[in-house]
Design a protein around this motif. Structure first.
Motif, PDB file in Angstrom:
ATOM      1  N   LEU A  16      -5.846  72.754  33.549  1.00 13.83           N
ATOM      2  CA  LEU A  16      -5.832  73.138  34.961  1.00 13.83           C
ATOM      3  C   LEU A  16      -5.480  71.968  35.875  1.00 13.83           C
ATOM      4  O   LEU A  16      -4.579  72.093  36.710  1.00 13.83           O
ATOM      5  N   PRO A  17      -6.142  70.809  35.756  1.00  7.36           N
ATOM      6  CA  PRO A  17      -5.715  69.691  36.611  1.00  7.36           C
ATOM      7  C   PRO A  17      -4.290  69.228  36.318  1.00  7.36           C
ATOM      8  O   PRO A  17      -3.586  68.759  37.214  1.00  7.36           O
ATOM      9  N   LEU A  18      -3.854  69.381  35.065  1.00  7.23           N
ATOM     10  CA  LEU A  18      -2.456  69.088  34.750  1.00  7.23           C
ATOM     11  C   LEU A  18      -1.539  70.022  35.526  1.00  7.23           C
ATOM     12  O   LEU A  18      -0.558  69.577  36.150  1.00  7.23           O
ATOM     13  N   ALA A  19      -1.847  71.311  35.500  1.00  4.53           N
ATOM     14  CA  ALA A  19      -1.018  72.287  36.210  1.00  4.53           C
ATOM     15  C   ALA A  19      -0.969  71.975  37.707  1.00  4.53           C
ATOM     16  O   ALA A  19       0.105  72.030  38.331  1.00  4.53           O
ATOM     17  N   ASP A 209      -7.139  61.271  33.827  1.00  2.00           N
ATOM     18  CA  ASP A 209      -6.017  60.845  34.666  1.00  2.00           C
ATOM     19  C   ASP A 209      -4.824  60.412  33.820  1.00  2.00           C
ATOM     20  O   ASP A 209      -3.670  60.712  34.144  1.00  2.00           O
ATOM     21  N   ASP A 210      -5.103  59.683  32.746  1.00  2.00           N
ATOM     22  CA  ASP A 210      -4.026  59.181  31.906  1.00  2.00           C
ATOM     23  C   ASP A 210      -3.428  60.277  31.028  1.00  2.00           C
ATOM     24  O   ASP A 210      -2.236  60.223  30.692  1.00  2.00           O
ATOM     25  N   CYS A 211      -4.234  61.264  30.658  1.00  3.42           N
ATOM     26  CA  CYS A 211      -3.690  62.415  29.927  1.00  3.42           C
ATOM     27  C   CYS A 211      -2.677  63.158  30.785  1.00  3.42           C
ATOM     28  O   CYS A 211      -1.585  63.526  30.325  1.00  3.42           O
ATOM     29  N   ILE A 212      -3.027  63.375  32.040  1.00  7.73           N
ATOM     30  CA  ILE A 212      -2.116  64.052  32.976  1.00  7.73           C
ATOM     31  C   ILE A 212      -0.868  63.201  33.195  1.00  7.73           C
ATOM     32  O   ILE A 212       0.260  63.701  33.177  1.00  7.73           O
ATOM     33  N   SER A 225      10.075  60.065  21.614  1.00  7.57           N
ATOM     34  CA  SER A 225       9.797  60.134  20.178  1.00  7.57           C
ATOM     35  C   SER A 225       9.031  61.411  19.866  1.00  7.57           C
ATOM     36  O   SER A 225       8.446  62.040  20.763  1.00  7.57           O
ATOM     37  N   PRO A 226       8.959  61.801  18.592  1.00  7.21           N
ATOM     38  CA  PRO A 226       8.249  63.030  18.236  1.00  7.21           C
ATOM     39  C   PRO A 226       6.732  62.950  18.394  1.00  7.21           C
ATOM     40  O   PRO A 226       6.083  63.986  18.541  1.00  7.21           O
ATOM     41  N   ILE A 227       6.146  61.744  18.339  1.00  9.98           N
ATOM     42  CA  ILE A 227       4.691  61.610  18.357  1.00  9.98           C
ATOM     43  C   ILE A 227       4.295  60.376  19.166  1.00  9.98           C
ATOM     44  O   ILE A 227       4.907  59.308  19.023  1.00  9.98           O
ATOM     45  N   TYR A 228       3.265  60.547  19.993  1.00 11.02           N
ATOM     46  CA  TYR A 228       2.652  59.415  20.687  1.00 11.02           C
ATOM     47  C   TYR A 228       1.137  59.529  20.619  1.00 11.02           C
ATOM     48  O   TYR A 228       0.577  60.629  20.728  1.00 11.02           O
ATOM     49  N   ASN A 229       0.476  58.379  20.467  1.00 12.13           N
ATOM     50  CA  ASN A 229      -0.969  58.307  20.662  1.00 12.13           C
ATOM     51  C   ASN A 229      -1.264  58.060  22.133  1.00 12.13           C
ATOM     52  O   ASN A 229      -0.461  57.445  22.845  1.00 12.13           O
ATOM     53  N   LEU A 230      -2.435  58.508  22.567  1.00 13.02           N
ATOM     54  CA  LEU A 230      -2.895  58.194  23.913  1.00 13.02           C
ATOM     55  C   LEU A 230      -4.330  57.700  23.814  1.00 13.02           C
ATOM     56  O   LEU A 230      -5.246  58.466  23.493  1.00 13.02           O
ATOM     57  N   CYS A 231      -4.487  56.402  24.054  1.00 15.35           N
ATOM     58  CA  CYS A 231      -5.811  55.782  23.952  1.00 15.35           C
ATOM     59  C   CYS A 231      -5.818  54.544  24.833  1.00 15.35           C
ATOM     60  O   CYS A 231      -4.850  53.771  24.843  1.00 15.35           O
ATOM     61  N   ALA A 232      -6.888  54.364  25.583  1.00 14.60           N
ATOM     62  CA  ALA A 232      -7.002  53.192  26.440  1.00 14.60           C
ATOM     63  C   ALA A 232      -6.903  51.921  25.606  1.00 14.60           C
ATOM     64  O   ALA A 232      -7.405  51.866  24.480  1.00 14.60           O
ATOM     65  N   PRO A 233      -6.262  50.882  26.148  1.00 17.64           N
ATOM     66  CA  PRO A 233      -6.109  49.634  25.387  1.00 17.64           C
ATOM     67  C   PRO A 233      -7.425  48.952  25.052  1.00 17.64           C
ATOM     68  O   PRO A 233      -7.521  48.252  24.039  1.00 17.64           O
ATOM     69  N   GLY A 234      -8.456  49.116  25.892  1.00 20.22           N
ATOM     70  CA  GLY A 234      -9.739  48.468  25.647  1.00 20.22           C
ATOM     71  C   GLY A 234     -10.581  49.231  24.641  1.00 20.22           C
ATOM     72  O   GLY A 234     -10.630  50.461  24.657  1.00 20.22           O
ATOM     73  N   HIS A 235     -11.266  48.489  23.766  1.00 15.38           N
ATOM     74  CA  HIS A 235     -12.095  49.110  22.725  1.00 15.38           C
ATOM     75  C   HIS A 235     -13.453  48.401  22.638  1.00 15.38           C
ATOM     76  O   HIS A 235     -13.719  47.669  21.683  1.00 15.38           O
TER      77      HIS A 235
END
Length: 291
Positions: A16-19, A209-212, A225-235
């Protein structure tokens, strides 16, 4: 490539927030909800809502047994199928269906197979399939997009789900790490729990926010590319992060025992290197004020 229309299957916590954001960016957006009444309400936000319940026998509130799964042997009426295809056959399709694998392992694949039958042979410019970093095993090494493996029953199903779309459409699989954001504050995840394992294990999280932002980037980029990861750089470690997250809500802090967990570290940098995407929230600790 010029994408003007986007259809989103699953307008929930993320969809929904993406839309709403895509409407602001000038796209014509349609989006699905399971219930017809909820779908109609999307119009208030400039979204053309349509009802799509992929496992309800009384499909779309029509009182029809129309699952259309091959093993049921029941097909949609041509009129209803045409209506759904009109909503789904946009320039771009975002597939955002929560797996819920623990409860009904194979229902997820059934839903996706049904959706694929509705997509038919429409000439999409782009299909974005929302997946999860659960496809990666814990090895102690950073996991990049080529490291997925069927290391568990659930990961096997997740990889099967991705493979339903990759060969047949111009598909990009976007694998989300743990999701946090409004109404999903991580302080509640482990608050008050005792003797938890893996105090030093790194957390792999990404903010709404970053997913959107990532999906918007994929829709506007010419070559991807066919595939991307989405993860914050900090761990940060589980101990540090979940203690601060619980404290942020004034909840009881979790405690950790001595049991060690093999680390899983998700590398989400490929999308930044290839497409110039920038994470708004680089550290999970900095995300707490935005949840």
């Amino acid at each position: 490539m010029k994408i003007n229309t986007v259809s989103i299957v699953g307008c929930g916590w993320f969809g929904l927030p993406l839309a709403k954001q895509l409407v602001k960016l000038g796209y014509q957006v349609s989006g699905s909800k399971r219930e017809r009444g909820a779908a109609n309400k999307l119009q208030r936000d400039g979204i053309q809502g349509f009802s799509l319940d992929l496992d309800n026998h009384e499909f779309n509130g029509q009182g029809l047994e129309t699952d259309n799964f091959p093993h049921h042997g029941v097909a949609l009426t041509s009129e209803l199928q045409s209506q759904l295809q009109a909503s789904l056959h946009a320039d771009a399709l975002v597939i955002n269906i929560p797996p819920s694998i623990r409860k009904l392992p194979y229902a997820y694949l059934n839903r996706l197979e049904f959706l694929k039958s509705l997509m038919a042979k429409h000439a999409y410019q782009r299909v974005i399939f929302i997946s999860t970093t659960g496809v990666y095993p814990a090895t102690g090494k950073p996991m990049t997009e080529g490291d997925a493996a069927p290391h568990s029953p659930s990961s096997k199903i997740l990889l099967q789900a991705e493979s339903l779309f990759l060969p047949d459409y111009p598909t990009c699989v976007l694998r989300f790490s743990g999701l946090i954001g409004p109404a999903r504050h991580p302080g509640r995840f482990l608050a008050g729990k005792k003797d938890l394992p893996g105090m030093d294990a790194p957390v792999n999280l990404v903010h709404l926010d970053d997913c959107i932002g990532a999906v918007s980037c994929l829709l506007s980029s010419e070559t991807i590319s066919p595939i991307y990861n989405l993860c914050a750089p900090g761990h940060p470690s589980r101990l540090d992060f979940y203690a601060q997250a619980a404290e942020h809500l004034s909840l009881e802090l979790p405690t950790f025992g001595k049991e060690i967990q093999v680390a899983k570290i998700i590398d989400g940098s490929k999308i930044t290197k290839e497409l110039g995407f920038n994470y708004r929230h680089n550290s999970p600790l900095d995300m707490l004020d935005k949840c």
